[in-house]
Design a protein around this motif. Structure first.
Motif, PDB file in Angstrom:
ATOM      1  N   VAL A 100      62.770  -0.326  76.598  1.00 44.38           N
ATOM      2  CA  VAL A 100      63.050  -0.895  75.285  1.00 44.38           C
ATOM      3  C   VAL A 100      61.721  -1.399  74.733  1.00 44.38           C
ATOM      4  O   VAL A 100      61.005  -2.137  75.421  1.00 44.38           O
ATOM      5  CB  VAL A 100      64.067  -2.040  75.364  1.00 44.38           C
ATOM      6  CG1 VAL A 100      64.275  -2.654  73.982  1.00 44.38           C
ATOM      7  CG2 VAL A 100      65.390  -1.540  75.939  1.00 44.38           C
ATOM      8  N   TYR A 101      61.401  -0.974  73.538  1.00 42.52           N
ATOM      9  CA  TYR A 101      60.146  -1.348  72.899  1.00 42.52           C
ATOM     10  C   TYR A 101      60.387  -2.428  71.849  1.00 42.52           C
ATOM     11  O   TYR A 101      61.296  -2.301  71.024  1.00 42.52           O
ATOM     12  CB  TYR A 101      59.500  -0.124  72.255  1.00 42.52           C
ATOM     13  CG  TYR A 101      58.803   0.763  73.249  1.00 42.52           C
ATOM     14  CD1 TYR A 101      59.532   1.529  74.162  1.00 42.52           C
ATOM     15  CD2 TYR A 101      57.411   0.834  73.311  1.00 42.52           C
ATOM     16  CE1 TYR A 101      58.896   2.336  75.092  1.00 42.52           C
ATOM     17  CE2 TYR A 101      56.764   1.639  74.231  1.00 42.52           C
ATOM     18  CZ  TYR A 101      57.516   2.378  75.123  1.00 42.52           C
ATOM     19  OH  TYR A 101      56.885   3.172  76.059  1.00 42.52           O
ATOM     20  N   TYR A 102      59.564  -3.455  71.917  1.00 47.03           N
ATOM     21  CA  TYR A 102      59.679  -4.594  71.014  1.00 47.03           C
ATOM     22  C   TYR A 102      58.390  -4.756  70.214  1.00 47.03           C
ATOM     23  O   TYR A 102      57.297  -4.593  70.763  1.00 47.03           O
ATOM     24  CB  TYR A 102      59.899  -5.881  71.800  1.00 47.03           C
ATOM     25  CG  TYR A 102      61.134  -5.908  72.645  1.00 47.03           C
ATOM     26  CD1 TYR A 102      61.113  -5.459  73.960  1.00 47.03           C
ATOM     27  CD2 TYR A 102      62.338  -6.415  72.132  1.00 47.03           C
ATOM     28  CE1 TYR A 102      62.259  -5.491  74.752  1.00 47.03           C
ATOM     29  CE2 TYR A 102      63.476  -6.448  72.913  1.00 47.03           C
ATOM     30  CZ  TYR A 102      63.437  -5.990  74.215  1.00 47.03           C
ATOM     31  OH  TYR A 102      64.571  -6.024  74.986  1.00 47.03           O
TER      32      TYR A 102
ATOM     33  N   THR B 125      63.944  -1.380  70.396  1.00 46.87           N
ATOM     34  CA  THR B 125      64.460  -0.033  70.192  1.00 46.87           C
ATOM     35  C   THR B 125      64.255   0.750  71.488  1.00 46.87           C
ATOM     36  O   THR B 125      63.200   0.654  72.119  1.00 46.87           O
ATOM     37  CB  THR B 125      63.781   0.658  68.992  1.00 46.87           C
ATOM     38  OG1 THR B 125      64.389   1.925  68.743  1.00 46.87           O
ATOM     39  CG2 THR B 125      62.290   0.864  69.217  1.00 46.87           C
ATOM     40  N   GLN B 126      65.265   1.499  71.880  1.00 45.18           N
ATOM     41  CA  GLN B 126      65.247   2.189  73.166  1.00 45.18           C
ATOM     42  C   GLN B 126      64.472   3.501  73.071  1.00 45.18           C
ATOM     43  O   GLN B 126      64.714   4.313  72.166  1.00 45.18           O
ATOM     44  CB  GLN B 126      66.677   2.473  73.630  1.00 45.18           C
ATOM     45  CG  GLN B 126      66.779   3.237  74.932  1.00 45.18           C
ATOM     46  CD  GLN B 126      66.414   2.387  76.128  1.00 45.18           C
ATOM     47  OE1 GLN B 126      66.932   1.284  76.311  1.00 45.18           O
ATOM     48  NE2 GLN B 126      65.524   2.902  76.979  1.00 45.18           N
TER      49      GLN B 126
ATOM     50  N   ALA C  67      59.575  -3.079  60.772  1.00 46.43           N
ATOM     51  CA  ALA C  67      59.558  -3.606  59.412  1.00 46.43           C
ATOM     52  C   ALA C  67      59.678  -5.118  59.454  1.00 46.43           C
ATOM     53  O   ALA C  67      60.549  -5.668  60.147  1.00 46.43           O
ATOM     54  CB  ALA C  67      60.707  -3.011  58.617  1.00 46.43           C
ATOM     55  N   ALA C  68      58.809  -5.771  58.717  1.00 43.03           N
ATOM     56  CA  ALA C  68      58.779  -7.229  58.695  1.00 43.03           C
ATOM     57  C   ALA C  68      59.245  -7.757  57.348  1.00 43.03           C
ATOM     58  O   ALA C  68      58.937  -7.184  56.299  1.00 43.03           O
ATOM     59  CB  ALA C  68      57.368  -7.730  58.979  1.00 43.03           C
TER      60      ALA C  68
ATOM     61  N   GLN D  17      60.866 -12.000  60.091  1.00 39.98           N
ATOM     62  CA  GLN D  17      61.891 -11.280  60.841  1.00 39.98           C
ATOM     63  C   GLN D  17      61.431  -9.838  61.032  1.00 39.98           C
ATOM     64  O   GLN D  17      60.901  -9.224  60.104  1.00 39.98           O
ATOM     65  CB  GLN D  17      63.225 -11.331  60.113  1.00 39.98           C
ATOM     66  CG  GLN D  17      63.810 -12.736  60.051  1.00 39.98           C
ATOM     67  CD  GLN D  17      65.167 -12.767  59.381  1.00 39.98           C
ATOM     68  OE1 GLN D  17      65.433 -12.003  58.466  1.00 39.98           O
ATOM     69  NE2 GLN D  17      66.036 -13.652  59.846  1.00 39.98           N
ATOM     70  N   LEU D  18      61.678  -9.312  62.229  1.00 42.92           N
ATOM     71  CA  LEU D  18      61.174  -8.001  62.606  1.00 42.92           C
ATOM     72  C   LEU D  18      62.316  -7.086  63.010  1.00 42.92           C
ATOM     73  O   LEU D  18      63.201  -7.496  63.763  1.00 42.92           O
ATOM     74  CB  LEU D  18      60.190  -8.137  63.775  1.00 42.92           C
ATOM     75  CG  LEU D  18      59.024  -9.112  63.559  1.00 42.92           C
ATOM     76  CD1 LEU D  18      58.258  -9.328  64.857  1.00 42.92           C
ATOM     77  CD2 LEU D  18      58.108  -8.612  62.471  1.00 42.92           C
ATOM     78  N   VAL D  19      62.277  -5.849  62.532  1.00 40.37           N
ATOM     79  CA  VAL D  19      63.300  -4.870  62.866  1.00 40.37           C
ATOM     80  C   VAL D  19      62.617  -3.564  63.266  1.00 40.37           C
ATOM     81  O   VAL D  19      61.942  -2.926  62.439  1.00 40.37           O
ATOM     82  CB  VAL D  19      64.252  -4.615  61.689  1.00 40.37           C
ATOM     83  CG1 VAL D  19      65.282  -3.559  62.073  1.00 40.37           C
ATOM     84  CG2 VAL D  19      64.931  -5.911  61.264  1.00 40.37           C
ATOM     85  N   GLU D  20      62.811  -3.168  64.531  1.00 41.99           N
ATOM     86  CA  GLU D  20      62.231  -1.926  65.023  1.00 41.99           C
ATOM     87  C   GLU D  20      63.162  -0.749  64.775  1.00 41.99           C
ATOM     88  O   GLU D  20      64.384  -0.905  64.695  1.00 41.99           O
ATOM     89  CB  GLU D  20      61.966  -2.002  66.537  1.00 41.99           C
ATOM     90  CG  GLU D  20      61.045  -3.112  66.990  1.00 41.99           C
ATOM     91  CD  GLU D  20      61.809  -4.337  67.427  1.00 41.99           C
ATOM     92  OE1 GLU D  20      61.266  -5.131  68.218  1.00 41.99           O
ATOM     93  OE2 GLU D  20      62.970  -4.519  66.977  1.00 41.99           O
TER      94      GLU D  20
END
Length: 124
Positions: free
Chosen positions: A93-95, A118-119, A23-24, A3-6
């Protein structure tokens, strides 16, 4: 599975810098090549930068080469995108994305896992 969280996006002026983090979860982060993509309104998602599993090989789109730097911390399960000399056309938006391969790819189909994005907004 990962799971990934920007994080790290925001509003900046032209010429400014931002550092995005992704963060993974999980203990196998170092098994994945990582990529950064972006999508502006009305446009297709495009490749920005990628980094191999070990971090030894990086890949950039021509539009960001020399301004952006991708890096990773496998011990900390995080990949970064340092963005310098930002331009209005960098707004999107960056992924971040993870691929079960050794090397990163410019192709979105290579990546099985994606963050929520994330924008990044760049004012002129």
């Amino acid at each position: 599975q990962v799971q990934l969280v920007e994080s790290g996006g925001g509003l900046v002026q032209t010429g400014a810098s931002l550092r995005l983090s992704c963060a993974a979860s999980g203990r196998t982060f170092s098994s994945y090549a990582m990529g950064w993509f972006r999508q502006a309104p009305g446009k297709e998602r495009e490749f920005v930068a990628g980094i191999s599993r070990s971090g030894g090989t990086t890949l950039y789109s021509d539009s960001v080469k020399g301004r952006f730097t991708v890096s990773r911390d496998n011990a900390g399960n995080t990949v970064y995108l340092q963005m310098n000399s930002l331009k209005p056309e960098d707004a999107a938006v960056y992924y971040c994305a993870a691929a079960s391969t050794v090397f990163s790819s410019r192709n979105t189909d290579a990546y099985a896992y994606w963050g929520q994005g994330t924008q990044v907004t760049v004012s002129s």
